[in-house]
Design an enzyme around this catalytic site. Structure first.
Site, short mmCIF file in Angstrom:
data_model
loop_
_atom_site.label_atom_id
_atom_site.label_comp_id
_atom_site.label_asym_id
_atom_site.label_seq_id
_atom_site.Cartn_x
_atom_site.Cartn_y
_atom_site.Cartn_z
N ARG A 173 0.83 -1.21 0.00
CA ARG A 173 0.00 0.00 0.00
C ARG A 173 0.87 1.26 0.00
O ARG A 173 0.56 2.25 0.67
CB ARG A 173 -0.95 0.01 1.20
CG ARG A 173 -1.87 -1.19 1.28
CD ARG A 173 -2.80 -1.29 0.09
NE ARG A 173 -3.61 -2.50 0.18
CZ ARG A 173 -3.27 -3.67 -0.37
NH1 ARG A 173 -2.14 -3.77 -1.06
NH2 ARG A 173 -4.03 -4.73 -0.23
N SER A 200 -11.28 -0.93 3.25
CA SER A 200 -10.50 -1.16 4.47
C SER A 200 -9.96 0.17 5.00
O SER A 200 -9.21 0.85 4.31
CB SER A 200 -9.33 -2.11 4.17
OG SER A 200 -9.82 -3.36 3.73
N GLU A 244 -5.67 3.94 6.16
CA GLU A 244 -5.33 3.88 4.74
C GLU A 244 -5.87 5.08 3.97
O GLU A 244 -5.17 5.63 3.13
CB GLU A 244 -5.84 2.58 4.13
CG GLU A 244 -5.43 2.40 2.67
CD GLU A 244 -5.70 1.02 2.14
OE1 GLU A 244 -5.69 0.86 0.91
OE2 GLU A 244 -5.92 0.10 2.93
#
Length: 350
Positions: free
Chosen positions: A166, A244, A342
């Protein structure tokens, strides 16, 4: 001015001070470059699937990326074992899942397990978007950008993008690079890439490492994501989210050893140990559908997946952030692990 809540998957956020919708690359670069020269703050908005925007909105120029174009070389390939691959250049504003659907229909493999992810193509290299055993760094060959510091175009080969979990050089240096176009190198054939994710393999009835038809993999991923509230549906508040909300943590061996025996652990090549944010959240007392009185009942954990924070309708960004802080701090108090969000926060923070 439009409210950002109408352009984010959370359906949260106030207005932008000014707004430009850029449908061509020239319009996109000019809007951002002129604002930078004038010292005007810029928010680059694409699919809005990874943004948490303050209730007050954004006091600057919102530049909406609406560029289009998908170009394949060679453009006449058909699915079949005789063909090696295809290079696909995609404008930053193209819808990501539409690209995946197109790839599957044309027999281009390598991104099928990323079906159902909301957002625009230009955002995918920034987060190194991934799911079900695939991430975009496996198929990206280069990323063409506008360097807002050097005020020139720069193209980065995949090896220069700094891809990690990520993560990328574009995320590491936020605000510097405006993604204009992403080029993918995809294989051609009737079968998907080897299935590397156990849950997906079970759903398909194959072993990990085996291959399945492209369309079957896409259908399976869409079904799995829908079951977790991860496919956008205006009528399902579990999908009013950013997917998420927390990334899986990478721990030192000592931190990992301190977790309960049942906690997931995956040893990494660099010596760290990856664990599951979803497991930590649930076992810290935050189950599916968790609602906090202090955060307001208008926000809750998804009833389908503990990693997703959701707007149940009429929520505010501050209510969402209050729930995020409660979950983050609760996990840290229980396990000594501090989770990292995130989504990108705009005008607010955890």
């Amino acid at each position: 001015m439009p409210d950002l809540r109408d352009h984010t998957t959370f359906r949260l956020g106030g207005p932008g001070r000014s707004w430009v919708r850029a449908t061509t690359e020239a319009e996109l670069v000019t809007a951002v470059a002129d604002a930078d020269a004038a010292g005007t703050p810029v928010l680059v908005l694409a699919g809005g699937s990874n943004l948490v925007v303050a209730d007050d909105g954004f006091d600057g120029l919102v530049v909406q990326v609406a560029t289009t174009g998908v170009h394949a070389e060679p453009d006449d390939v058909d699915a079949g074992p005789q063909c090696g691959g295809v290079e696909v250049r995609v404008a930053a504003g193209e819808d990501w899942d539409a690209l995946v659907a197109r790839a599957v229909a044309r027999g281009w493999s390598g991104i099928e397990a990323l079906s159902g992810i909301p957002g625009a193509v230009g955002s995918t290299p920034i987060q190194n978007v991934g799911a079900y055993g695939q991430d975009v760094s496996q198929t990206i060959s280069r990323v063409r950008t506008w360097d807002r510091v050097e005020r020139t175009q720069r193209t980065f080969a995949a090896g220069d993008c700094g891809f990690g979990y990520r993560h990328s050089r574009f995320k590491a240096d936020p605000g510097r690079y405006l993604v204009l176009e992403v080029t993918f190198q995809l294989r051609v054939g009737a079968l998907a890439a080897p299935v590397e994710y156990a849950e997906l393999a079970r759903h398909l009835g194959v072993e990990v490492g085996e291959r399945a038809p492209l369309a079957d993999v896409r259908d399976a991923v869409l079904a799995l994501r829908a079951g977790k509230g991860m496919v956008l549906d205006p009528g399902d508040h579990d999908t009013w989210s950013a997917g998420s909300f927390f990334t899986n943590p990478f721990l030192t061996p000592e931190q990992a050893a301190a977790l309960p025996d049942a906690a997931p652990r995956w040893e990494q090549p660099d010596g760290t140990v990856k664990s599951s944010a979803a497991w930590l959240i649930e076992h810290a007392g935050f189950g599916k559908g968790y609602v906090s009185g202090s955060a307001g009942e208008r926000v809750a954990l998804s009833t389908k997946h503990t990693l997703a924070l959701t707007n149940r309708g009429g929520a505010t960004t501050e209510e969402l952030l209050a729930l995020a802080r409660e979950v983050r701090d609760g996990v840290e108090a229980r396990f000594g692990v501090r989770l990292v969000n995130e989504p990108v926060t705009v005008g607010c923070s955890l």
